[in-house]
Scaffold this motif. Structure first.
Motif, short mmCIF file in Angstrom:
data_model
loop_
_atom_site.label_atom_id
_atom_site.label_comp_id
_atom_site.label_asym_id
_atom_site.label_seq_id
_atom_site.Cartn_x
_atom_site.Cartn_y
_atom_site.Cartn_z
N LEU A 159 0.83 -1.20 0.00
CA LEU A 159 0.00 0.00 0.00
C LEU A 159 0.86 1.25 0.00
N GLY A 160 0.29 2.33 -0.50
CA GLY A 160 1.00 3.60 -0.49
C GLY A 160 0.49 4.51 -1.58
N PRO A 161 0.90 5.77 -1.55
CA PRO A 161 0.46 6.72 -2.58
C PRO A 161 1.04 6.39 -3.94
N GLN A 200 -0.05 -6.45 5.38
CA GLN A 200 0.13 -5.11 4.81
C GLN A 200 1.60 -4.71 4.84
N LEU A 201 2.05 -4.16 3.73
CA LEU A 201 3.37 -3.54 3.67
C LEU A 201 3.15 -2.13 3.14
N ILE A 202 3.29 -1.16 4.00
CA ILE A 202 2.99 0.23 3.64
C ILE A 202 4.28 0.94 3.25
N LEU A 203 4.33 1.42 2.00
CA LEU A 203 5.47 2.19 1.52
C LEU A 203 5.24 3.66 1.79
N GLY A 219 -1.71 6.64 7.27
CA GLY A 219 -1.14 5.30 7.22
C GLY A 219 -1.25 4.64 5.88
N GLU A 220 -2.44 4.11 5.55
CA GLU A 220 -2.60 3.29 4.35
C GLU A 220 -2.34 4.06 3.06
N LEU A 221 -2.79 5.33 2.99
CA LEU A 221 -2.57 6.10 1.77
C LEU A 221 -1.25 6.84 1.78
N GLY A 222 -0.81 7.29 2.94
CA GLY A 222 0.47 7.97 3.04
C GLY A 222 0.52 9.32 2.37
#
Length: 380
Positions: free
Chosen positions: A44-46, A214-217, A341-344
């Motif tokens: 996940l990430g922008p 989840q792996l959040i970049l 968090g999830e969207l960053g």
């Protein structure tokens, strides 16, 4: 589509890469660990944070180290589950035909990774599947996935764009999860659409209790961004000023994708100001689309837009955002948590308990939020 071979790729390239990752060593090790453990994972990430490059690099290394198959499929253009099913079935079918014939077939948005293409044939693996018009999209998708070689890892890139009939996609994934425990699936995208449904499935919904890891970049640090541009400019041998690097980071932020595009344009001869302007124009349009995608998942989109517009004015306290948006306390807390968090796309500044503020991570998202409109939200 074709088997990916090592080739010389410029340091700055506008296309996702699968060979040399800058500043993502920890995230790559973590994603590989999930894949080797056999669990499903969502990156996940922008937009432009490097999700695609990370996923492709991981499956390439996994396939080569385990002598298995990795398939990357970009499903961003698939607005419905039917389109998604056809894209996946077609991609897998072509991949296996390529394997058997040893031919190179290229298709936009698909990559296949194998360390030894002949090993599966020698092992007696057989693949027989055609897209059957009379069979349901669910049946075709599940059959194609079930026909893959053992321990295959599949990447579904930008899966949040699959908006119509998410229930069918969740049902299909549940069937695959139960029937093929050896398959690894990596999802990439933002916290909206299918991915949000995966993480919030209720008791009566498919995949309830089985969300992916989840792996959040997150964007790079300023130091990493500076090192990246300095390294790239030295490699392509252009004249640059340190003030230009600082200005690019201040304006574009530290998302790898935008800095890469800026670096690419500079190395192709564009002066600093023009390269920066070209990137900003493209970045704002994509950031706006990303924010609209998220807003469309909320039950009170007009209030969510009010919140985002308030953030576009600059740093705001929690109480200020509550008053301006009209959101309830639980809803506001949830949205801010997801934006951070999830969207960053938003950062939380916490000097102490009494002094907590929120703001966009860079000028691009701040500018994009100014032009949000409920009328532009795509209907589910």
């Amino acid at each position: 589509m074709g088997y990916v071979k090592s080739r010389e790729i410029p340091f700055f390239t506008p296309r996702p890469r699968d060979d040399e990752l800058f500043g993502r060593e920890y995230e790559l090790r973590r994603l590989l660990s999930y894949i080797h453990d056999g669990v499903w994972v969502a990156v996940l990430g922008p937009r432009m944070v490097g999700k695609t490059s990370l996923a492709k690099s991981a499956i390439k290394r996994y396939a080569h180290s385990t002598n298995s198959m990795g398939i990357y499929i970009n499903v961003a253009s698939c607005g419905s589950f039917g389109e998604f099913s056809r894209k996946v079935v077609g991609s897998i079918t072509n991949a296996m035909r390529t394997l058997k014939s040893r031919r190179k077939v290229r298709s936009l948005g698909v990559s296949v990774y194998l360390s030894d293409p002949g090993s599966l044939i020698k092992a007696g693996f057989q693949f027989n599947l055609e897209f059957e018009g009379g069979r349901s999209a669910v049946g075709n998708f599940v059959s194609a996935m079930n026909a893959l070689p053992p321990n295959t890892v599949v990447v579904f890139d930008e899966i949040q764009e699959v908006r119509n009939r998410k229930d069918l996609l969740l049902k299909s994934l549940w069937e695959i999860y139960n029937e093929r425990s050896d398959l690894r699936i990596v999802f990439t995208g933002s916290y909206s659409g299918v991915l949000k449904a995966l993480f919030t499935a209720g008791e009566r919904e498919a995949m309830f209790g089985r969300p992916p890891e989840q792996l959040i970049l997150t964007p790079w640090s300023t130091k990493t961004a500076e090192e990246y541009l300095l390294n790239g400019f030295e490699r392509c041998g252009i004249d640059y000023g340190y003030s230009e690097i600082a200005d690019a980071i201040l304006t574009l932020g530290t998302l790898p994708g935008w800095l890469t595009l800026y670096g690419y344009k500079r190395c192709k001869g564009e002066p600093h100001e023009r390269a920066k302007h070209l990137v900003i124009t493209e970045a704002i349009l994509k950031a706006k689309r990303e924010l609209l995608n998220y807003v469309s998942t909320r039950t009170e989109p007009h209030k969510t837009i009010s919140l985002l517009k308030a953030l576009s004015e600059g740093s705001k306290r929690w109480n200020e955002l509550k008053i301006i948006s009209g959101l309830s306390e639980p809803a506001l807390s949830e949205i801010l948590q997801q934006l951070v968090g999830e969207l960053g796309v938003v950062k939380k500044n916490e000097l102490n308990r009494a002094n907590v503020t929120y703001e966009f991570i860079n000028e691009i998202y701040r500018e994009a939020a100014k032009y949000l409109s409920v009328a532009e939200i795509k209907k589910e």
